[in-house]
Design a protein around this motif. Structure first.
Motif, PDB file in Angstrom:
ATOM      1  N   HIS A 115       0.832  -1.210   0.000  1.00 40.21           N
ATOM      2  CA  HIS A 115       0.000   0.000   0.000  1.00 40.21           C
ATOM      3  C   HIS A 115       0.865   1.257   0.000  1.00 40.21           C
ATOM      4  CE1 HIS A 115      -4.049  -1.521   0.059  1.00 40.21           C
ATOM      5  NE2 HIS A 115      -3.718  -2.413   0.970  1.00 40.21           N
ATOM      6  N   GLN A 116       1.998   1.229   0.696  1.00 40.17           N
ATOM      7  CA  GLN A 116       2.903   2.377   0.667  1.00 40.17           C
ATOM      8  C   GLN A 116       3.438   2.605  -0.750  1.00 40.17           C
ATOM      9  OE1 GLN A 116       5.863   1.393   3.607  1.00 40.17           O
ATOM     10  NE2 GLN A 116       4.637   2.194   5.307  1.00 40.17           N
ATOM     11  N   CYS A 117       3.806   1.522  -1.434  1.00 35.24           N
ATOM     12  CA  CYS A 117       4.280   1.626  -2.827  1.00 35.24           C
ATOM     13  C   CYS A 117       3.197   2.215  -3.712  1.00 35.24           C
ATOM     14  CB  CYS A 117       4.647   0.245  -3.378  1.00 35.24           C
ATOM     15  SG  CYS A 117       6.088  -0.498  -2.668  1.00 35.24           S
ATOM     16  N   HIS A 118       2.025   1.652  -3.625  1.00 40.43           N
ATOM     17  CA  HIS A 118       0.909   2.110  -4.451  1.00 40.43           C
ATOM     18  C   HIS A 118       0.600   3.582  -4.190  1.00 40.43           C
ATOM     19  CE1 HIS A 118      -3.359   2.655  -5.527  1.00 40.43           C
ATOM     20  NE2 HIS A 118      -3.011   1.922  -6.565  1.00 40.43           N
ATOM     21  N   ASP A 119       0.508   3.939  -2.923  1.00 43.53           N
ATOM     22  CA  ASP A 119       0.189   5.323  -2.561  1.00 43.53           C
ATOM     23  C   ASP A 119       1.263   6.298  -3.041  1.00 43.53           C
ATOM     24  OD1 ASP A 119      -2.101   4.331  -1.389  1.00 43.53           O
ATOM     25  OD2 ASP A 119      -1.363   4.550   0.673  1.00 43.53           O
ATOM     26  N   ALA A 120       2.534   5.888  -2.955  1.00 51.38           N
ATOM     27  CA  ALA A 120       3.627   6.756  -3.398  1.00 51.38           C
ATOM     28  C   ALA A 120       3.530   7.017  -4.906  1.00 51.38           C
ATOM     29  CB  ALA A 120       4.979   6.132  -3.052  1.00 51.38           C
ATOM     30  N   VAL A 121       3.218   5.984  -5.681  1.00 50.89           N
ATOM     31  CA  VAL A 121       3.080   6.151  -7.130  1.00 50.89           C
ATOM     32  C   VAL A 121       1.882   7.040  -7.447  1.00 50.89           C
ATOM     33  CG1 VAL A 121       2.576   4.954  -9.302  1.00 50.89           C
ATOM     34  CG2 VAL A 121       4.269   4.015  -7.727  1.00 50.89           C
ATOM     35  N   VAL A 122       0.750   6.771  -6.794  1.00 49.68           N
ATOM     36  CA  VAL A 122      -0.454   7.572  -7.033  1.00 49.68           C
ATOM     37  C   VAL A 122      -0.209   9.038  -6.675  1.00 49.68           C
ATOM     38  CG1 VAL A 122      -2.844   7.944  -6.278  1.00 49.68           C
ATOM     39  CG2 VAL A 122      -2.051   5.636  -6.826  1.00 49.68           C
ATOM     40  N   ASP A 123       0.476   9.282  -5.577  1.00 48.41           N
ATOM     41  CA  ASP A 123       0.785  10.665  -5.188  1.00 48.41           C
ATOM     42  C   ASP A 123       1.619  11.364  -6.249  1.00 48.41           C
ATOM     43  OD1 ASP A 123      -0.618  10.336  -2.824  1.00 48.41           O
ATOM     44  OD2 ASP A 123       1.176  10.097  -1.573  1.00 48.41           O
ATOM     45  N   ARG A 124       2.614  10.666  -6.785  1.00 49.67           N
ATOM     46  CA  ARG A 124       3.471  11.264  -7.822  1.00 49.67           C
ATOM     47  C   ARG A 124       2.673  11.528  -9.098  1.00 49.67           C
ATOM     48  NH1 ARG A 124       9.041  10.709  -7.419  1.00 49.67           N
ATOM     49  NH2 ARG A 124       9.041  12.057  -9.230  1.00 49.67           N
ATOM     50  N   ILE A 125       1.797  10.589  -9.470  1.00 48.29           N
ATOM     51  CA  ILE A 125       0.967  10.780 -10.661  1.00 48.29           C
ATOM     52  C   ILE A 125       0.015  11.951 -10.452  1.00 48.29           C
ATOM     53  CG2 ILE A 125      -0.876   9.754 -12.064  1.00 48.29           C
ATOM     54  CD1 ILE A 125       0.634   7.058 -11.706  1.00 48.29           C
ATOM     55  N   ASP A 126      -0.545  12.058  -9.248  1.00 47.32           N
ATOM     56  CA  ASP A 126      -1.423  13.199  -8.942  1.00 47.32           C
ATOM     57  C   ASP A 126      -0.681  14.516  -9.123  1.00 47.32           C
ATOM     58  OD1 ASP A 126      -3.616  11.603  -8.404  1.00 47.32           O
ATOM     59  OD2 ASP A 126      -3.405  11.724  -6.221  1.00 47.32           O
ATOM     60  N   THR A 127       0.568  14.558  -8.681  1.00 47.43           N
ATOM     61  CA  THR A 127       1.380  15.765  -8.830  1.00 47.43           C
ATOM     62  C   THR A 127       1.639  16.065 -10.307  1.00 47.43           C
ATOM     63  OG1 THR A 127       2.427  15.404  -6.686  1.00 47.43           O
ATOM     64  CG2 THR A 127       3.597  16.841  -8.234  1.00 47.43           C
ATOM     65  N   LEU A 128       1.985  15.028 -11.069  1.00 49.01           N
ATOM     66  CA  LEU A 128       2.278  15.213 -12.493  1.00 49.01           C
ATOM     67  C   LEU A 128       1.063  15.670 -13.290  1.00 49.01           C
ATOM     68  CD1 LEU A 128       4.493  12.094 -13.283  1.00 49.01           C
ATOM     69  CD2 LEU A 128       5.231  14.483 -13.260  1.00 49.01           C
ATOM     70  N   THR A 129      -0.119  15.262 -12.862  1.00 52.82           N
ATOM     71  CA  THR A 129      -1.330  15.551 -13.629  1.00 52.82           C
ATOM     72  C   THR A 129      -2.191  16.653 -13.006  1.00 52.82           C
ATOM     73  OG1 THR A 129      -2.536  13.779 -12.480  1.00 52.82           O
ATOM     74  CG2 THR A 129      -1.416  13.197 -14.550  1.00 52.82           C
ATOM     75  N   ALA A 130      -1.675  17.320 -12.013  1.00 52.81           N
ATOM     76  CA  ALA A 130      -2.458  18.319 -11.277  1.00 52.81           C
ATOM     77  C   ALA A 130      -3.011  19.433 -12.162  1.00 52.81           C
ATOM     78  CB  ALA A 130      -1.613  18.924 -10.150  1.00 52.81           C
ATOM     79  N   ASP A 131      -2.297  19.795 -13.206  1.00 53.70           N
ATOM     80  CA  ASP A 131      -2.726  20.909 -14.051  1.00 53.70           C
ATOM     81  C   ASP A 131      -3.674  20.497 -15.177  1.00 53.70           C
ATOM     82  OD1 ASP A 131      -1.229  22.661 -12.527  1.00 53.70           O
ATOM     83  OD2 ASP A 131       0.536  22.504 -13.822  1.00 53.70           O
TER      84      ASP A 131
END
Length: 147
Positions: A105-121
């Protein structure tokens, strides 16, 4: 014809670049957790349910011998466990241990957080279009052109 070829090339190039970026992102997020990207992928796949070695080998696109070595290493770290397959006593299922589930879950959450940052705009319309396109691509079957 040249326009179609240019467009197809542009799409293929964009998808390959996205694939590489996501692989890099996966590596960047798994290393701080003490995992290789392949180990993180295996743990994340097992979040849904225990799987047999043949299925894991297919999903991860690796040879069974490489998978066995990876499972051995994760088992020594007490992140996964081998359990008897209910329908075949000769086979085993690979399942997450409680520590493995937490790390997955930590791995998954870390990837999702990074994708959220990349796609925020991205606008909601662009997000919906991208999701639709990616789902179509990932669920499509590729036919053999030699047929």
């Amino acid at each position: 014809m040249a326009t179609t070829t240019a467009r197809d090339s542009e799409l293929a190039e964009a998808l390959v670049q996205a694939m590489h970026r996501l692989q890099d992102l996966h590596a960047e997020t798994s290393r701080p957790l003490g995992l290789t990207p392949q180990q993180a992928h295996l743990l994340c796949v097992l979040i849904a349910a225990p799987l047999g070695m043949t299925e894991l080998s297919r999903i991860l696109s690796i040879e069974r011998s490489s998978l066995t070595s990876m499972v051995d290493r994760l088992e020594r770290r007490e992140l996964v466990a081998r359990t008897a397959a209910p329908r075949d006593r000769r086979a085993c299922l690979i399942e997450l241990t409680p520590d493995g589930l937490t790390l997955a879950h930590q791995c998954h959450d870390a990837v999702v957080d990074r994708i959220d940052t990349l796609t925020a705009d991205l606008s909601q319309t662009t997000r919906r279009t991208l999701v639709t396109a990616l789902r179509a691509i990932t669920t499509a079957t590729v036919s053999n052109e030699a047929d």
